[in-house]
Design a protein around this motif. Structure first.
Motif, PDB file in Angstrom:
ATOM      1  N   HIS A  83       5.307  12.978   5.472  1.00 58.73           N
ATOM      2  CA  HIS A  83       6.322  12.159   4.800  1.00 58.73           C
ATOM      3  C   HIS A  83       5.664  10.991   4.059  1.00 58.73           C
ATOM      4  O   HIS A  83       6.079  10.662   2.929  1.00 58.73           O
ATOM      5  N   LEU A  84       4.652  10.396   4.658  1.00 58.25           N
ATOM      6  CA  LEU A  84       3.944   9.302   3.979  1.00 58.25           C
ATOM      7  C   LEU A  84       3.273   9.813   2.708  1.00 58.25           C
ATOM      8  O   LEU A  84       3.283   9.137   1.666  1.00 58.25           O
ATOM      9  N   GLY A  85       2.694  11.000   2.787  1.00 57.02           N
ATOM     10  CA  GLY A  85       2.075  11.580   1.597  1.00 57.02           C
ATOM     11  C   GLY A  85       3.079  11.830   0.493  1.00 57.02           C
ATOM     12  O   GLY A  85       2.800  11.572  -0.688  1.00 57.02           O
ATOM     13  N   ALA A  86       4.251  12.325   0.852  1.00 55.66           N
ATOM     14  CA  ALA A  86       5.286  12.569  -0.148  1.00 55.66           C
ATOM     15  C   ALA A  86       5.783  11.258  -0.755  1.00 55.66           C
ATOM     16  O   ALA A  86       6.003  11.158  -1.976  1.00 55.66           O
ATOM     17  N   LEU A  87       5.946  10.247   0.085  1.00 56.24           N
ATOM     18  CA  LEU A  87       6.381   8.943  -0.417  1.00 56.24           C
ATOM     19  C   LEU A  87       5.340   8.338  -1.358  1.00 56.24           C
ATOM     20  O   LEU A  87       5.683   7.656  -2.334  1.00 56.24           O
ATOM     21  N   ALA A  88       4.076   8.577  -1.064  1.00 57.33           N
ATOM     22  CA  ALA A  88       2.999   7.968  -1.859  1.00 57.33           C
ATOM     23  C   ALA A  88       2.820   8.612  -3.228  1.00 57.33           C
ATOM     24  O   ALA A  88       2.043   8.103  -4.044  1.00 57.33           O
ATOM     25  N   THR A  89       3.526   9.695  -3.493  1.00 55.97           N
ATOM     26  CA  THR A  89       3.449  10.272  -4.848  1.00 55.97           C
ATOM     27  C   THR A  89       4.090   9.354  -5.880  1.00 55.97           C
ATOM     28  O   THR A  89       3.850   9.504  -7.076  1.00 55.97           O
ATOM     29  N   ASP A  90       4.903   8.421  -5.400  1.00 54.17           N
ATOM     30  CA  ASP A  90       5.461   7.391  -6.285  1.00 54.17           C
ATOM     31  C   ASP A  90       4.442   6.260  -6.351  1.00 54.17           C
ATOM     32  O   ASP A  90       4.154   5.612  -5.341  1.00 54.17           O
ATOM     33  N   PRO A  91       3.848   6.002  -7.544  1.00 55.96           N
ATOM     34  CA  PRO A  91       2.817   4.965  -7.642  1.00 55.96           C
ATOM     35  C   PRO A  91       3.264   3.602  -7.137  1.00 55.96           C
ATOM     36  O   PRO A  91       2.455   2.827  -6.611  1.00 55.96           O
ATOM     37  N   ALA A  92       4.561   3.310  -7.252  1.00 56.03           N
ATOM     38  CA  ALA A  92       5.059   2.014  -6.793  1.00 56.03           C
ATOM     39  C   ALA A  92       4.985   1.876  -5.274  1.00 56.03           C
ATOM     40  O   ALA A  92       4.959   0.765  -4.748  1.00 56.03           O
ATOM     41  N   ARG A  93       4.941   3.005  -4.567  1.00 60.92           N
ATOM     42  CA  ARG A  93       4.889   2.968  -3.113  1.00 60.92           C
ATOM     43  C   ARG A  93       3.487   3.229  -2.575  1.00 60.92           C
ATOM     44  O   ARG A  93       3.197   2.908  -1.424  1.00 60.92           O
TER      45      ARG A  93
END
Length: 336
Positions: A258-268
């Motif tokens: 889930h962290l990896g998926a969230l990190a696909t957004d550069p802002a996150r």
């Protein structure tokens, strides 16, 4: 004072006055020359005592014991009355809940009323197998109120029945969230766990708000359910709790994904890599947790993961250093 006068002044019918007389509760002390009952002032005072005790809910037999039996203490009798009244109110509240549930099902005929009543009875059964069958096979013609299923979810301890109830809840009509939200705020930790697990299978902004609040719950299982559900839906509020799950282990792989998926957004991405790196550097983080944190960094996009992994490839912990170096070597080989 004759019986008719007593009835007019007291509001007690002449029939009831005769009944009191036959029971020995209020007996007139005199008779007229014609044989009519004649009540003294003391008799009338006793009548008002009887009526006062009746207003508290005492039966006529209890009133007789109270006025004549020296062993019947007021305090003990009042305590009994309180207990009986509470039990009666519980039964009446249960009946009221059932009536509201039937009304919410919008029955069009008595057959519908009977079918929804059968469902309520089945969900209240002491048999887990019957409760599960009732949850999985409600009558197709009857609108099953979501509130009914939500209440059953909060009370269900059997995991198989609970799963069936959550499945049925996702297909029911109505709004279950209010009932589940109340459960999520319960003092009972088991109720909170059941509520949050059910809410994770709902959608919408209101459900998300409840899950975000649950991230601060004192119970780790409640926090885990909320964090994983929020992470799956891309909610950045779950990042600290997901990092905690990586450190704790058990659900670290799912949390890292889930962290990896969230990190696909550069802002996150920077927020997430910083949170992981901060825990890696913390002196209280043990070797096994540092290894899991390193594995979680591998799930992040390459652009944010590589700078941290280069530092980790020189880490004093050989497992961490080897994991980071192996990833970097693979990346270099792929990019050639």
């Amino acid at each position: 004072m004759l019986i008719g006068d007593v009835a007019r002044r007291s509001g007690v019918s002449t029939r009831m006055l005769r009944h009191y007389d036959s029971l020995g509760l209020v007996r007139p002390t005199g008779r007229t020359s014609g044989g009519y009952r004649e009540y003294s002032d003391e008799d009338v005072r006793r009548l008002f005592q009887v009526e006062g005790l009746r207003s508290l809910g005492l039966s006529l037999r209890q009133i007789a014991r109270a006025l004549q039996g020296p062993t019947c203490t007021p305090a003990g009798l009042v305590r009994d009355l309180i207990r009986w009244t509470e039990e009666r109110l519980d039964r009446e509240r249960e009946l009221l809940d059932r009536l509201r549930t039937v009304a919410a099902a919008a029955p069009t005929g008595w057959a519908d009323v009977l079918r929804i009543t059968e469902l309520i009875t089945g969900l209240d059964s002491p048999s887990a197998a019957l409760r599960q069958r009732s949850a999985l096979a409600p009558a197709a013609e009857v609108r099953v109120p979501a509130e009914l299923l939500a209440g059953a979810v909060l009370a269900e301890a059997d995991p198989n029945v609970a799963g069936a109830l959550r499945w049925a809840l996702g297909r029911a009509d109505g709004d279950a969230l209010a009932t589940l939200t109340s459960g999520a705020r319960s003092e009972n930790v088991d109720t909170r766990r059941r509520a949050i697990q059910a809410i994770t299978e709902l959608t919408g902004d209101e459900a998300t708000v409840v899950l975000v609040d649950a991230l601060d719950d004192p119970d780790p299982m409640v926090r885990r359910h909320a964090a994983l559900a929020l992470g799956a839906h891309g909610e950045v509020a779950a990042v600290p709790a997901l990092v905690d799950l990586v450190i704790e282990g058990g659900h670290d792989v799912e949390a890292a994904e889930h962290l990896g998926a969230l990190a696909t957004d550069p802002a996150r991405a920077e927020q997430i890599v910083s949170a992981l790196a901060e825990q890696l550097a913390a002196p209280t983080t043990d070797s096994a947790a540092r290894s899991r944190l390193t594995q979680a960094i591998l799930e992040l996009p390459r652009t944010v993961a590589q700078p941290v992994l280069r530092r980790l490839s020189r880490d004093d912990d050989p497992v961490v250093a080897w994991t980071a170096a192996a990833y970097l070597e693979d990346e270099d080989a792929t990019s050639r």
